[in-house]
Scaffold this motif. Structure first.
Motif, PDB file in Angstrom:
ATOM      1  N   GLY A   1       0.787  -1.221   0.000  1.00 47.14           N
ATOM      2  CA  GLY A   1       0.000   0.000   0.000  1.00 47.14           C
ATOM      3  C   GLY A   1       0.817   1.268   0.000  1.00 47.14           C
ATOM      4  N   LEU A   2       2.050   1.177  -0.411  1.00 45.96           N
ATOM      5  CA  LEU A   2       2.888   2.374  -0.497  1.00 45.96           C
ATOM      6  C   LEU A   2       2.781   2.988  -1.880  1.00 45.96           C
ATOM      7  N   GLU A   3       3.186   4.251  -1.972  1.00 43.40           N
ATOM      8  CA  GLU A   3       3.262   4.923  -3.265  1.00 43.40           C
ATOM      9  C   GLU A   3       4.399   4.282  -4.052  1.00 43.40           C
ATOM     10  N   PRO A   4       4.205   4.047  -5.334  1.00 43.54           N
ATOM     11  CA  PRO A   4       5.305   3.502  -6.140  1.00 43.54           C
ATOM     12  C   PRO A   4       6.472   4.481  -6.173  1.00 43.54           C
ATOM     13  N   PRO A   5       7.703   3.959  -6.161  1.00 45.02           N
ATOM     14  CA  PRO A   5       8.846   4.875  -6.224  1.00 45.02           C
ATOM     15  C   PRO A   5       8.930   5.559  -7.585  1.00 45.02           C
ATOM     16  N   ALA A   6       9.466   6.746  -7.572  1.00 46.25           N
ATOM     17  CA  ALA A   6       9.694   7.505  -8.806  1.00 46.25           C
ATOM     18  C   ALA A   6      10.846   6.861  -9.571  1.00 46.25           C
ATOM     19  N   PRO A   7      10.999   7.206 -10.844  1.00 43.43           N
ATOM     20  CA  PRO A   7      12.148   6.688 -11.590  1.00 43.43           C
ATOM     21  C   PRO A   7      13.426   6.941 -10.789  1.00 43.43           C
ATOM     22  N   THR A   8      14.305   5.945 -10.815  1.00 42.86           N
ATOM     23  CA  THR A   8      15.483   5.995  -9.967  1.00 42.86           C
ATOM     24  C   THR A   8      16.661   5.316 -10.644  1.00 42.86           C
ATOM     25  N   THR A   9      17.845   5.670 -10.185  1.00 43.80           N
ATOM     26  CA  THR A   9      19.051   4.983 -10.642  1.00 43.80           C
ATOM     27  C   THR A   9      19.506   3.963  -9.597  1.00 43.80           C
ATOM     28  N   ASP A  10      18.711   3.771  -8.548  1.00 38.24           N
ATOM     29  CA  ASP A  10      19.042   2.790  -7.519  1.00 38.24           C
ATOM     30  C   ASP A  10      19.047   1.392  -8.125  1.00 38.24           C
ATOM     31  N   LEU A  11      19.794   0.507  -7.511  1.00 35.78           N
ATOM     32  CA  LEU A  11      19.892  -0.877  -7.950  1.00 35.78           C
ATOM     33  C   LEU A  11      18.499  -1.492  -8.062  1.00 35.78           C
ATOM     34  N   CYS A  12      18.227  -2.125  -9.206  1.00 34.44           N
ATOM     35  CA  CYS A  12      16.941  -2.764  -9.435  1.00 34.44           C
ATOM     36  C   CYS A  12      17.193  -4.167  -9.965  1.00 34.44           C
ATOM     37  N   VAL A  13      16.491  -5.139  -9.407  1.00 34.15           N
ATOM     38  CA  VAL A  13      16.592  -6.518  -9.877  1.00 34.15           C
ATOM     39  C   VAL A  13      15.207  -6.999 -10.266  1.00 34.15           C
ATOM     40  N   THR A  14      15.171  -7.893 -11.245  1.00 31.34           N
ATOM     41  CA  THR A  14      13.914  -8.489 -11.663  1.00 31.34           C
ATOM     42  C   THR A  14      13.916  -9.945 -11.221  1.00 31.34           C
ATOM     43  N   VAL A  15      12.905 -10.313 -10.448  1.00 37.42           N
ATOM     44  CA  VAL A  15      12.761 -11.680  -9.962  1.00 37.42           C
ATOM     45  C   VAL A  15      11.405 -12.185 -10.407  1.00 37.42           C
ATOM     46  N   ASP A  16      11.407 -13.186 -11.255  1.00 34.70           N
ATOM     47  CA  ASP A  16      10.164 -13.774 -11.772  1.00 34.70           C
ATOM     48  C   ASP A  16       9.193 -12.711 -12.272  1.00 34.70           C
ATOM     49  N   SER A  17       9.681 -11.822 -13.107  1.00 35.62           N
ATOM     50  CA  SER A  17       8.904 -10.757 -13.763  1.00 35.62           C
ATOM     51  C   SER A  17       8.453  -9.637 -12.828  1.00 35.62           C
ATOM     52  N   VAL A  18       9.022  -9.557 -11.648  1.00 32.99           N
ATOM     53  CA  VAL A  18       8.711  -8.470 -10.720  1.00 32.99           C
ATOM     54  C   VAL A  18       9.991  -7.677 -10.497  1.00 32.99           C
ATOM     55  N   ASP A  19       9.914  -6.361 -10.732  1.00 37.02           N
ATOM     56  CA  ASP A  19      11.051  -5.470 -10.503  1.00 37.02           C
ATOM     57  C   ASP A  19      11.059  -5.018  -9.051  1.00 37.02           C
ATOM     58  N   TRP A  20      12.220  -5.132  -8.416  1.00 32.65           N
ATOM     59  CA  TRP A  20      12.415  -4.718  -7.027  1.00 32.65           C
ATOM     60  C   TRP A  20      13.565  -3.714  -6.974  1.00 32.65           C
ATOM     61  N   VAL A  21      13.365  -2.600  -6.290  1.00 30.16           N
ATOM     62  CA  VAL A  21      14.397  -1.579  -6.121  1.00 30.16           C
ATOM     63  C   VAL A  21      14.943  -1.670  -4.695  1.00 30.16           C
ATOM     64  N   TYR A  22      16.269  -1.696  -4.606  1.00 28.10           N
ATOM     65  CA  TYR A  22      16.959  -1.727  -3.318  1.00 28.10           C
ATOM     66  C   TYR A  22      16.974  -0.323  -2.741  1.00 28.10           C
ATOM     67  N   ARG A  23      16.471  -0.187  -1.525  1.00 25.27           N
ATOM     68  CA  ARG A  23      16.438   1.121  -0.856  1.00 25.27           C
ATOM     69  C   ARG A  23      17.609   1.232   0.116  1.00 25.27           C
ATOM     70  N   GLN A  24      18.735   1.648  -0.418  1.00 26.35           N
ATOM     71  CA  GLN A  24      19.942   1.733   0.380  1.00 26.35           C
ATOM     72  C   GLN A  24      19.776   2.703   1.551  1.00 26.35           C
ATOM     73  N   ASP A  25      19.078   3.820   1.323  1.00 24.12           N
ATOM     74  CA  ASP A  25      18.917   4.829   2.373  1.00 24.12           C
ATOM     75  C   ASP A  25      18.080   4.319   3.545  1.00 24.12           C
ATOM     76  N   GLU A  26      17.264   3.291   3.339  1.00 28.38           N
ATOM     77  CA  GLU A  26      16.446   2.751   4.424  1.00 28.38           C
ATOM     78  C   GLU A  26      17.009   1.443   4.976  1.00 28.38           C
ATOM     79  N   SER A  27      18.051   0.931   4.338  1.00 29.08           N
ATOM     80  CA  SER A  27      18.674  -0.308   4.781  1.00 29.08           C
ATOM     81  C   SER A  27      19.798   0.017   5.751  1.00 29.08           C
ATOM     82  N   GLY A  28      20.138  -0.943   6.570  1.00 23.24           N
ATOM     83  CA  GLY A  28      21.230  -0.766   7.519  1.00 23.24           C
ATOM     84  C   GLY A  28      21.041  -1.665   8.710  1.00 23.24           C
ATOM     85  N   ASP A  29      22.050  -1.768   9.538  1.00 19.26           N
ATOM     86  CA  ASP A  29      22.017  -2.603  10.727  1.00 19.26           C
ATOM     87  C   ASP A  29      21.552  -4.028  10.402  1.00 19.26           C
ATOM     88  N   GLY A  30      22.067  -4.568   9.281  1.00 18.08           N
ATOM     89  CA  GLY A  30      21.734  -5.941   8.917  1.00 18.08           C
ATOM     90  C   GLY A  30      20.392  -6.101   8.225  1.00 18.08           C
TER      91      GLY A  30
END
Length: 164
Positions: free
Chosen positions: A85-114
């Motif tokens: 239920g979140l807003e879709p992210p805007a176009p980005t240059t962040d790392l994006c991977v496609t897994v089984d036809s689904v694109d996922w963007v890595y949110r480095q700024d929200e990741s951390g502490d494992g």
């Protein structure tokens, strides 16, 4: 010695009851699988209800907890936390991977502490997943989560660095 007045006994009774009730509430919240997890703004979207019907009972060895919160799924002791239920992210240059036809963007700024945080790209509503990367095989879990997210219509795709 004089007996305490009825008013004093009632006041004492209410005070004890309030302290016990507060202790029960605090213990429940500390043990709640959703402690510290906020419901997404559009968690009531029909697509989130559809996704919820597909939550796997276990994910990489972690059992699905009963959260009672729309759009939120938790496996293990917050080893994996999904919020729909979140807003879709805007176009980005962040790392994006496609897994089984689904694109996922890595949110480095929200990741951390494992923890690693990813969000679907090009789907509305977006689905965010936070992983305890030390406790969960992210790649295996993503395959299972992509299966339940895939029915949400994809409107945009990640663009790789080679222009493809």
């Amino acid at each position: 010695m004089a007996r305490p007045s009825r008013r004093l006994r009632l006041g004492l009774g209410f005070t004890v009851a309030a302290v016990v009730l507060t202790g029960v509430i605090v213990a429940h919240e500390l043990g709640s699988p959703t402690r510290g997890v906020e419901q997404a703004p559009h968690a009531d979207a029909p697509a989130c209800a559809d996704i919820a019907e597909g939550y796997p009972a276990a994910l990489d060895g972690h059992e699905l907890a009963d959260t009672g919160v729309p759009g939120v799924a938790v496996w293990g002791d917050q080893s994996v936390v999904l919020r729909c239920g979140l807003e879709p992210p805007a176009p980005t240059t962040d790392l994006c991977v496609t897994v089984d036809s689904v694109d996922w963007v890595y949110r480095q700024d929200e990741s951390g502490d494992g923890r690693k945080v990813i969000i679907t790209y090009g789907r509305d509503p977006a689905v965010e997943v936070a992983f305890d990367a030390q406790d969960t095989a992210v790649d295996r879990a993503l395959v299972e989560l992509s299966r339940i997210v895939r029915p949400v219509r994809q409107r945009n795709h990640c663009v790789d660095s080679t222009g493809g």
